[in-house]
Every structure is written in structure tokens, then in C-alpha cells.
Write a protein that holds these residues in place. Sequence first.
Motif, short mmCIF file in Angstrom:
data_model
loop_
_atom_site.label_atom_id
_atom_site.label_comp_id
_atom_site.label_asym_id
_atom_site.label_seq_id
_atom_site.Cartn_x
_atom_site.Cartn_y
_atom_site.Cartn_z
N PHE A 102 24.77 24.31 79.90
CA PHE A 102 24.53 24.16 78.47
C PHE A 102 24.90 25.43 77.70
CE2 PHE A 102 21.73 20.40 77.11
CZ PHE A 102 22.44 19.54 77.94
N GLN A 103 24.60 26.59 78.27
CA GLN A 103 24.96 27.84 77.61
C GLN A 103 26.47 27.97 77.51
OE1 GLN A 103 23.02 30.85 79.93
NE2 GLN A 103 20.99 30.38 79.12
N ARG A 104 27.17 27.57 78.57
CA ARG A 104 28.63 27.64 78.56
C ARG A 104 29.20 26.68 77.50
NH1 ARG A 104 30.93 29.31 83.51
NH2 ARG A 104 32.96 28.79 82.62
N ARG A 105 28.63 25.51 77.41
CA ARG A 105 29.12 24.53 76.44
C ARG A 105 28.83 24.99 75.00
NH1 ARG A 105 30.91 20.78 79.67
NH2 ARG A 105 29.74 20.05 81.48
N GLU A 106 27.67 25.57 74.80
CA GLU A 106 27.30 26.04 73.47
C GLU A 106 28.20 27.18 73.00
OE1 GLU A 106 25.12 26.31 69.88
OE2 GLU A 106 25.39 24.74 71.38
N SER A 107 28.76 27.95 73.95
CA SER A 107 29.59 29.10 73.60
C SER A 107 30.98 28.70 73.11
CB SER A 107 29.73 30.04 74.81
OG SER A 107 30.53 29.43 75.82
N LYS A 138 20.67 19.89 69.07
CA LYS A 138 20.57 20.89 68.00
C LYS A 138 20.57 20.22 66.63
CE LYS A 138 22.70 25.16 66.34
NZ LYS A 138 23.77 26.17 66.59
N ASP A 139 21.50 19.27 66.43
CA ASP A 139 21.66 18.66 65.12
C ASP A 139 20.53 17.69 64.77
OD1 ASP A 139 24.00 20.07 64.92
OD2 ASP A 139 25.30 18.39 65.47
N TYR A 140 20.06 16.91 65.75
CA TYR A 140 19.05 15.90 65.48
C TYR A 140 17.62 16.44 65.59
CZ TYR A 140 22.54 12.17 65.50
OH TYR A 140 23.61 11.36 65.19
N LEU A 147 16.73 21.79 68.28
CA LEU A 147 16.39 22.51 69.51
C LEU A 147 17.48 23.51 69.87
CD1 LEU A 147 15.07 19.59 71.74
CD2 LEU A 147 13.73 21.20 70.38
N ASN A 148 17.07 24.64 70.42
CA ASN A 148 18.06 25.60 70.90
C ASN A 148 18.56 25.15 72.27
OD1 ASN A 148 16.17 26.44 72.88
ND2 ASN A 148 15.39 28.06 71.55
N THR A 149 19.56 25.86 72.77
CA THR A 149 20.21 25.48 74.02
C THR A 149 19.22 25.44 75.19
OG1 THR A 149 22.23 26.53 73.22
CG2 THR A 149 22.13 26.01 75.55
N ALA A 160 16.94 22.36 74.94
CA ALA A 160 17.73 21.16 75.22
C ALA A 160 17.99 21.03 76.72
CB ALA A 160 19.05 21.21 74.47
N ALA A 161 18.30 22.16 77.37
CA ALA A 161 18.57 22.15 78.81
C ALA A 161 17.34 21.73 79.60
CB ALA A 161 19.04 23.53 79.26
N LYS A 162 16.15 22.16 79.18
CA LYS A 162 14.92 21.77 79.87
C LYS A 162 14.75 20.25 79.85
CE LYS A 162 12.16 25.92 78.83
NZ LYS A 162 11.00 26.41 78.04
N ARG A 163 15.04 19.65 78.72
CA ARG A 163 14.86 18.20 78.59
C ARG A 163 15.88 17.43 79.43
NH1 ARG A 163 12.59 20.79 74.72
NH2 ARG A 163 11.04 19.90 73.27
#
Length: 212
Positions: free
Chosen positions: A108-113, A178-180, A183-185, A188-191
Motif C-alpha cells: 500500500f505504501q508503494r502504491r500510494e507513492s 482515502k477518498d471515501y 483513511l491514511n495508507t 487502509a492497509a490494516k483493513r
Amino acid sequence: MKAKTNSPRKARTYRSPLREERATQTRERILEGLVRVMAKNGIAELSVPLIAREAGVSVPSVYRYFPTKRRLVAALDEYAHRKGSFDFSEFSPIETPDDLANIIPTTFQRRESIAPTLSAAMSSGLGYAIRQPEFKQRTKYLAHALRPATRHLKSKEAGWMIDIVLILNSHACVRAFKDYLGLNTQEAAKRVAWAIRTLARGASSQNGRKRL
């Protein structure tokens, strides 16, 4: 006695670091121009003059570095990976759903970057076509990791589960959280990690079988 004739010396190839650096910068500008064109227009038919104008270079310069559109598209795939994309082969062996869930924060961090412009470009029609081999490879890794949970499912149901996890681990999913939900990355990753583990346990417990 014939005089010995000297064989012609081979000319040395001089490599200018400055010239090579400028060539690399020009090549990068062309690819960035291509990305901006794709993000703005979402076009499948590439216009080299439009790319050149967006990159601030001449049309011959584009063809000098990328003689064909095929070469340009191939370079875009490498460019996208260099700017933040990845494949699962970069990680340690992923053998179980838990292994998969454990790497979700990193993916998720890689995708967010990934920059929004590049994301928009790779979501266009052409970008989607370029990414088809990536999607197929990613699906294979997911199928292998989810095998402990899907081996008792019907083939169709196993395919559904792989499809769902593929979407859960996508850049679009990161953005949706994030948009809906704002939530931060990390949240979101936890979920998503929780969802993968829950899906795996539910699948493995079907027909009274033991949970993972």
C-alpha cells in the motif's frame, strides 16, 4: 625489402558523461511528456507531436530515442515500475494468505507513492493494455498464496476470491479508502490485511473444514 606499413589505428570511442547525462534527461522528459498526455487525454492512439510539445523537445528528438511507438510504450512500462510499481517477486516467498496479508502495508505504501499523474496515465486505455502482463503475473502470485484457503473451493469460487484480493491490493483500493473514508495508507492497509485473513479463514472453513 618492403617497408612495414602501419595498420590504421582504430578510433577511440569517446564517451562524454555530460552528453550521456543530457541524453538521460531528455529521455526522461519524453516519458514524462507521454505520461502527461495519457493522463490528460486518455488516448490509445499516441500523437508523437503532442508528446514532443508536452515534453518540450522536437519531434525528431522523440524518434531519436524511441524510433517506434512500440519502443516508447515498452519504455513507459519500465518507467512506471521505476517510479513506484512493483511485482510480488520482489518479496520473500509468499506461500499463505497470512504471508500475503503481512506485506499489505508495504504494498500500500508503494502504491500510494505513485504520482497522481502517472496513476491517471496507467489507468487509461493504453495504460491498462500495458499493464495486462503485470496483472496476469500478479494473479499467479495471488493464486499461489491463497491456495491453502482455496483448495477446497470450486474452481469458479476460487477464481472469485483471487479476483477480490487482486482488487483489494490495487492502487484504486488505496485511493478509495482515502477518498471515501479519509483513511491514511496505514489504516487502509490494516483493513485490507484483515479482510484477506477473514476471507481465507471463511473459505477454508466451508463444509465444516478446519479454519486456517
